[in-house]
Scaffold this motif. Structure first.
Motif, mmCIF file in Angstrom:
data_model
loop_
_atom_site.group_PDB
_atom_site.id
_atom_site.type_symbol
_atom_site.label_atom_id
_atom_site.label_comp_id
_atom_site.label_asym_id
_atom_site.label_seq_id
_atom_site.Cartn_x
_atom_site.Cartn_y
_atom_site.Cartn_z
ATOM 1 N N GLY A 114 0.292 12.862 -19.654
ATOM 2 C CA GLY A 114 -0.073 12.981 -17.938
ATOM 3 C C GLY A 114 -0.086 12.117 -17.300
ATOM 4 O O GLY A 114 -0.421 12.014 -16.001
ATOM 5 N N GLY A 115 -0.271 10.857 -17.769
ATOM 6 C CA GLY A 115 -0.573 9.627 -16.911
ATOM 7 C C GLY A 115 0.477 9.206 -16.036
ATOM 8 O O GLY A 115 1.572 9.501 -16.356
ATOM 9 N N ASP A 116 0.105 8.455 -14.978
ATOM 10 C CA ASP A 116 0.806 7.951 -13.988
ATOM 11 C C ASP A 116 1.562 7.014 -14.075
ATOM 12 O O ASP A 116 1.102 5.946 -14.005
ATOM 13 C CB ASP A 116 0.086 8.067 -12.561
ATOM 14 C CG ASP A 116 0.880 8.192 -11.340
ATOM 15 O OD1 ASP A 116 1.934 7.458 -11.418
ATOM 16 O OD2 ASP A 116 0.662 8.703 -10.393
ATOM 17 N N LEU A 117 2.786 6.939 -14.975
ATOM 18 C CA LEU A 117 3.559 5.864 -15.246
ATOM 19 C C LEU A 117 3.901 4.944 -14.175
ATOM 20 O O LEU A 117 3.827 3.638 -14.178
ATOM 21 C CB LEU A 117 4.730 6.107 -16.109
ATOM 22 C CG LEU A 117 4.602 6.951 -17.276
ATOM 23 C CD1 LEU A 117 5.820 7.263 -18.061
ATOM 24 C CD2 LEU A 117 3.569 6.140 -18.309
ATOM 25 N N LEU A 118 4.371 5.671 -13.065
ATOM 26 C CA LEU A 118 4.682 4.602 -11.681
ATOM 27 C C LEU A 118 3.560 3.955 -11.207
ATOM 28 O O LEU A 118 3.744 2.725 -10.876
ATOM 29 C CB LEU A 118 5.501 5.603 -10.644
ATOM 30 C CG LEU A 118 6.852 6.280 -10.997
ATOM 31 C CD1 LEU A 118 7.197 6.920 -9.956
ATOM 32 C CD2 LEU A 118 7.808 4.989 -11.075
ATOM 33 N N LEU A 119 2.451 4.623 -11.094
ATOM 34 C CA LEU A 119 1.244 3.974 -10.828
ATOM 35 C C LEU A 119 1.027 2.616 -11.556
ATOM 36 O O LEU A 119 0.938 1.594 -11.217
ATOM 37 C CB LEU A 119 0.153 4.879 -10.604
ATOM 38 C CG LEU A 119 -1.155 4.280 -10.050
ATOM 39 C CD1 LEU A 119 -0.893 3.531 -8.638
ATOM 40 C CD2 LEU A 119 -2.303 5.303 -9.968
ATOM 41 N N GLN A 293 5.149 10.857 -5.165
ATOM 42 C CA GLN A 293 3.525 11.239 -5.187
ATOM 43 C C GLN A 293 3.228 11.954 -3.956
ATOM 44 O O GLN A 293 3.472 11.366 -2.752
ATOM 45 C CB GLN A 293 2.943 9.758 -5.148
ATOM 46 C CG GLN A 293 3.103 9.144 -6.462
ATOM 47 C CD GLN A 293 2.704 9.691 -7.759
ATOM 48 O OE1 GLN A 293 3.189 10.369 -8.653
ATOM 49 N NE2 GLN A 293 1.270 9.670 -7.669
ATOM 50 N N ALA A 294 2.577 12.953 -4.367
ATOM 51 C CA ALA A 294 1.908 13.726 -3.175
ATOM 52 C C ALA A 294 0.675 13.286 -2.680
ATOM 53 O O ALA A 294 0.260 13.043 -1.698
ATOM 54 C CB ALA A 294 1.870 15.261 -3.439
ATOM 55 N N ALA A 295 -0.185 12.775 -3.785
ATOM 56 C CA ALA A 295 -1.415 12.160 -3.644
ATOM 57 C C ALA A 295 -1.708 11.505 -4.645
ATOM 58 O O ALA A 295 -1.330 11.488 -5.938
ATOM 59 C CB ALA A 295 -2.479 13.393 -3.481
ATOM 60 N N VAL A 296 -2.515 10.342 -4.311
ATOM 61 C CA VAL A 296 -2.986 9.301 -5.464
ATOM 62 C C VAL A 296 -4.416 9.484 -5.980
ATOM 63 O O VAL A 296 -5.434 9.801 -5.175
ATOM 64 C CB VAL A 296 -2.780 7.870 -5.036
ATOM 65 C CG1 VAL A 296 -3.127 6.758 -6.088
ATOM 66 C CG2 VAL A 296 -1.491 7.420 -4.560
ATOM 67 N N ASP A 297 -4.550 9.693 -7.180
ATOM 68 C CA ASP A 297 -5.906 9.848 -7.818
ATOM 69 C C ASP A 297 -6.342 8.800 -8.649
ATOM 70 O O ASP A 297 -6.014 8.784 -10.022
ATOM 71 C CB ASP A 297 -5.864 11.337 -8.487
ATOM 72 C CG ASP A 297 -7.392 11.296 -8.970
ATOM 73 O OD1 ASP A 297 -8.282 10.833 -8.930
ATOM 74 O OD2 ASP A 297 -7.654 12.852 -9.247
#
Length: 328
Positions: A114-119, A293-297
């Protein structure tokens, strides 16, 4: 179909698992998949472990069965047979790796799900430019030539282990300085080239498995998509340079009010530090990132990086109890 509508419905997953078991040996892979899904949803429900254990034994996958017994033993819920199976085949020391991790291995088996690969790819692309303005001279960290060691040739067990684990994880090997006057086992130094400080005394006071866990966890942050977390440990700084990266590609983007006064300077840092190829790569990644991305956490991203590093540590140490002690 019912599970597609309600994926977290445990009773339906249990029924489906049993149906696959009854359907015969050629359906056991599907039963395992459902049992693993139940375990992810309820990791403290003992029935989930025992179902998975039963399936692995039925399929004669004894390494995986041993891993389940290791988890039950760690949770202090193993029965006598499970504990005996775990202890009987428990390695006496670190299991020697047969090959290096590939990037595919890392993303499929080590990275926290579930990690954000693009970020992570954005941070990897801008890491060099950001790092260039954060680098300090060696003397800032009190790093001296007499303390420098080569992990490939040094006689110290800790230094040799450091070099070996870096090769297993397939990460860049930084400069290594061994110190006896440092309290923390491993420290990062943002120098050019990057460096790690090994506290020889601190590492000698823990077991081989515990040291392996700490070294692997430390080295995991040298992966490109993770390294910026240590160059910019504060979440607001990560947010600043993420905003700058997006603005560099999308000039009409409006920064958050709390960053408006600083984002121009951060954008200039990236503009000066990124070459043409890096800019082209950043443009593609940012475009996909903004579209999806809807939101960045960023707090969640930082947590996922830390959990991934813990998973790398567990992989190398091969022992849940050692990993848990070091995390505590």
């Amino acid at each position: 179909l019912a599970l597609q509508i309600e994926p977290t419905q445990m009773e339906r997953r249990r029924i489906l698992t049993e149906l696959y078991v009854q359907a015969g040996p050629d359906q056991l892979d599907k039963a395992v998949r459902e049992a693993q899904a139940q375990l992810r949803l309820a990791p403290y429900r003992l029935q989930n472990y025992r179902m998975l254990l039963r399936l692995y034994k039925q399929m004669e996958q004894y390494d995986r069965a041993w891993c389940v017994c290791a988890a039950l033993s760690f949770l202090e819920k193993a029965d006598a047979d499970e504990r005996q199976f775990f202890e009987q085949y428990r390695p006496k020391g670190i299991v020697k790796a047969k090959s290096r991790l590939t990037n595919e291995d890392w993303l499929k088996h080590v990275a926290h799900p579930g990690g954000d690969l693009l970020l992570g790819k954005i941070f990897e692309t801008i890491a060099g430019a950001v790092r260039a303005v954060k680098v300090r001279p060696h003397k800032h960290y009190d790093l001296r030539g007499k303390d420098k060691r080569d992990p490939r040739t040094d006689a110290s067990p800790a230094t040799r282990a450091f070099g070996y684990i870096a090769q297993v994880l397939n990460v860049p090997i930084p400069e290594v300085y061994v110190r006896k006057d440092v309290r923390f086992p491993l420290l990062y130094a943002i120098t050019d080239p990057p460096a790690t400080v090994l506290a020889e005394k601190a590492l000698a006071q823990i077991s081989q498995r515990e040291a392996a866990f700490l070294i692997a966890k430390h080295l995991a942050h040298y992966r490109g998509e993770h390294y910026l977390k240590w160059v910019l440990p504060a979440t607001d700084e990560l947010k600043l340079f993420l905003t700058a990266a997006i603005r560099l590609v999308k000039r009409d983007s409006r920064p958050p009010d709390d960053l408006a006064s600083r984002v121009d300077e951060a954008t200039l840092v990236l503009e000066r530090g990124l070459d043409g190829m890096a800019m082209e790569a950043l443009a593609k990644i940012v475009k996909r990132f903004v579209e999806t991305q809807a939101a960045v956490d960023l707090k969640r991203w930082s947590r996922d990086v830390e959990l991934t590093a813990c998973r790398a540590g567990l992989l190398v140490a091969g022992d849940l109890e050692s990993a848990a002690r070091m995390i505590r």
